[in-house]
Motif scaffolding. Structure first.
Motif, PDB file in Angstrom:
ATOM      1  N   GLU A 199       0.808  -1.231   0.000  1.00  0.00           N
ATOM      2  CA  GLU A 199       0.000   0.000   0.000  1.00  0.00           C
ATOM      3  C   GLU A 199       0.842   1.282   0.000  1.00  0.00           C
ATOM      4  OE1 GLU A 199      -4.118  -1.033   1.847  1.00  0.00           O
ATOM      5  OE2 GLU A 199      -2.651  -1.260   3.450  1.00  0.00           O
ATOM      6  N   PRO A 200       1.749   1.404  -0.953  1.00  0.00           N
ATOM      7  CA  PRO A 200       2.634   2.580  -0.963  1.00  0.00           C
ATOM      8  C   PRO A 200       1.875   3.905  -1.113  1.00  0.00           C
ATOM      9  CG  PRO A 200       2.784   1.373  -3.035  1.00  0.00           C
ATOM     10  CD  PRO A 200       1.986   0.515  -2.099  1.00  0.00           C
ATOM     11  N   GLN A 201       0.644   3.832  -1.646  1.00  0.00           N
ATOM     12  CA  GLN A 201      -0.145   5.064  -1.829  1.00  0.00           C
ATOM     13  C   GLN A 201      -0.422   5.776  -0.504  1.00  0.00           C
ATOM     14  OE1 GLN A 201      -1.290   1.992  -2.341  1.00  0.00           O
ATOM     15  NE2 GLN A 201      -3.234   1.748  -1.270  1.00  0.00           N
ATOM     16  N   LYS A 202      -0.297   5.049   0.597  1.00  0.00           N
ATOM     17  CA  LYS A 202      -0.548   5.667   1.910  1.00  0.00           C
ATOM     18  C   LYS A 202       0.565   6.628   2.315  1.00  0.00           C
ATOM     19  CE  LYS A 202      -3.271   2.065   4.182  1.00  0.00           C
ATOM     20  NZ  LYS A 202      -3.195   0.961   5.172  1.00  0.00           N
ATOM     21  N   PHE A 203       1.695   6.553   1.620  1.00  0.00           N
ATOM     22  CA  PHE A 203       2.865   7.327   2.059  1.00  0.00           C
ATOM     23  C   PHE A 203       3.358   8.346   1.040  1.00  0.00           C
ATOM     24  CE2 PHE A 203       2.795   3.386   4.470  1.00  0.00           C
ATOM     25  CZ  PHE A 203       2.874   3.882   5.762  1.00  0.00           C
ATOM     26  N   ILE A 204       2.500   8.717   0.088  1.00  0.00           N
ATOM     27  CA  ILE A 204       2.915   9.671  -0.947  1.00  0.00           C
ATOM     28  C   ILE A 204       3.355  10.995  -0.308  1.00  0.00           C
ATOM     29  CG2 ILE A 204       2.093  11.036  -2.920  1.00  0.00           C
ATOM     30  CD1 ILE A 204       0.359   8.575  -3.682  1.00  0.00           C
ATOM     31  N   LYS A 205       2.597  11.472   0.657  1.00  0.00           N
ATOM     32  CA  LYS A 205       2.934  12.755   1.289  1.00  0.00           C
ATOM     33  C   LYS A 205       4.288  12.661   2.023  1.00  0.00           C
ATOM     34  CE  LYS A 205       1.237  16.398   4.327  1.00  0.00           C
ATOM     35  NZ  LYS A 205       2.553  16.554   4.951  1.00  0.00           N
ATOM     36  N   GLU A 206       4.491  11.576   2.728  1.00  0.00           N
ATOM     37  CA  GLU A 206       5.747  11.404   3.472  1.00  0.00           C
ATOM     38  C   GLU A 206       6.946  11.384   2.517  1.00  0.00           C
ATOM     39  OE1 GLU A 206       2.986   9.936   4.218  1.00  0.00           O
ATOM     40  OE2 GLU A 206       2.716  10.184   6.377  1.00  0.00           O
ATOM     41  N   VAL A 207       6.771  10.697   1.397  1.00  0.00           N
ATOM     42  CA  VAL A 207       7.884  10.613   0.435  1.00  0.00           C
ATOM     43  C   VAL A 207       8.146  12.000  -0.150  1.00  0.00           C
ATOM     44  CG1 VAL A 207       8.697   9.543  -1.709  1.00  0.00           C
ATOM     45  CG2 VAL A 207       7.404   8.177  -0.055  1.00  0.00           C
ATOM     46  N   LYS A 208       7.089  12.706  -0.474  1.00  0.00           N
ATOM     47  CA  LYS A 208       7.218  14.079  -0.996  1.00  0.00           C
ATOM     48  C   LYS A 208       7.927  14.977   0.037  1.00  0.00           C
ATOM     49  CE  LYS A 208       6.362  17.789  -3.447  1.00  0.00           C
ATOM     50  NZ  LYS A 208       7.138  18.063  -4.648  1.00  0.00           N
ATOM     51  N   ASP A 209       7.519  14.854   1.299  1.00  0.00           N
ATOM     52  CA  ASP A 209       8.114  15.677   2.363  1.00  0.00           C
ATOM     53  C   ASP A 209       9.598  15.362   2.578  1.00  0.00           C
ATOM     54  OD1 ASP A 209       5.703  16.900   2.696  1.00  0.00           O
ATOM     55  OD2 ASP A 209       5.157  15.842   4.545  1.00  0.00           O
TER      56      ASP A 209
END
Ligand code: DX5
Ligand code: ZN
Length: 214
Positions: free
Chosen positions: A69-79
Motif C-alpha cells: 500500500e505505498p499510496q498511503k505514504f505519498i505525502k511522506e515521500v514528498k516531504d
C-alpha cells in the motif's frame, strides 16, 4: 549511464561520511530502499532518516518503496524531498490511480518490477511513467547475485518504450557491477543502482566513475 548508489550498503554508523562521498562523486542520484517486513522479508530505514539525510545530500533522491500500500505514504515521500517515487507493480492493486497521485504530488513516478513479473504488464501504462525499475535480484537485501534474465527484460522494455514514444528511463537494481552493468548498457538501460559494488569497495568514488562511464 546514470548512477544511483544504494545507501542500504553504506556504513550506518557513519552515514554522514558516506553522504559526503556521494556529494563529491559523479553519482546522479542517491537510491533509498524503504522496506516494511511485509512486502519483503526485511526492514531497513524510514522517513525520519531520509528527511535528515536530505539536509546534507546534494544529489536528488531516488526512493524505492518495498512496502504494501505505498499510496498511503505519498505525502511522506514528498516531504522527504524525493525526486523519484518508485512503487512496486506487485504492491499496487490500482496502479493507474497510484501513478496519477504521485504525479499530482509533484514527484516523478517509477514503477518497479520483481524478477518474476514480465515487462508486458506495463504496456497500458508505459506512456504515463517517468521510470521503470527492473529488479535484477529479489528485493529485500543488498549483495545478492544478479539474475541474468534481467538483461532480456531490459531489451524487451527498451523496445516497448521506444515503440510507444514513452520518455520513461530504464533503471536496474540488484547485483550490478562493472560486468553486469556493461550487459545492461548494451541492452538499453539508462540508469543503474549499485549498493555493495560501491560501498564495499576500497575506492567507492572509482566504482561510481566506472559505472558512470560504462
Ligand atoms: C534490494 C535493494 C537494492 C540493494 C542493491 O532490495 O532494492 O537497492 O541495495 O544492492 P546491491 O547492489 O548490493 O545488489
Ligand atoms: Zn532498491
Amino acid at each position: 549511464m546514470l548512477v544511483s548508489p544504494s545507501l542500504l550498503s553504506a556504513d550506518f554508523c557513519n552515514l554522514s561520511k558516506d553522504i559526503d562521498m556521494i556529494n563529491e562523486s559523479e553519482a546522479d542520484y542517491l537510491h533509498l530502499d524503504i522496506m516494511d517486513g511485509v512486502f519483503v522479508p526485511n526492514i531497513s530505514f524510514g522517513f525520519p532518516v531520509i528527511k535528515n539525510l536530505k539536509n546534507i545530500c546534494n544529489k536528488p533522491l531516488d526512493v524505492h518503496l518495498m512496502i504494501v500500500e505505498p499510496q498511503k505514504f505519498i505525502k511522506e515521500v514528498k516531504d522527504c524531498g524525493a525526486e523519484f517515487m518508485n512503487v512496486h507493480y506487485e504492491a499496487c492493486l490500482h496502479l493507474h490511480r497510484v501513478v496519477q497521485q504521485i504525479k499530482e504530488a509533484g514527484m516523478k513516478v517509477g514503477v518497479t518490477l520483481n524478477p518474476a513479473t514480465p515487462v508486458s504488464v506495463l504496456e497500458d501504462i508505459i506512456t504515463e511513467l517517468d521510470l521503470v525499475l527492473i529488479m535484477s535480484v529479489n528485493p529485500g537485501f543488498g549483495g545478492q547475485k544478479f539474475i541474468q534474465n534481467s538483461v532480456k527484460k531490459v531489451r524487451q522494455l527498451r523496445k516497448m518504450i521506444d515503440n510507444s514514444g514513452s520518455h520513461a528511463l530504464i533503471e536496474v537494481d540488484g547485483g550490478v557491477n562493472g560486468e553486469t552493468g556493461k550487459l545492461l548498457k548494451e541492452a538499453g538501460a539508462d540508469m543503474v543502482v549499485a549498493g555493495n559494488y560501491v560501498f564495499k569497495a576500497d575506492s567507492p568514488l572509482d566504482r561510481i566513475s566506472e559505472l558512470k562511464n560504462l
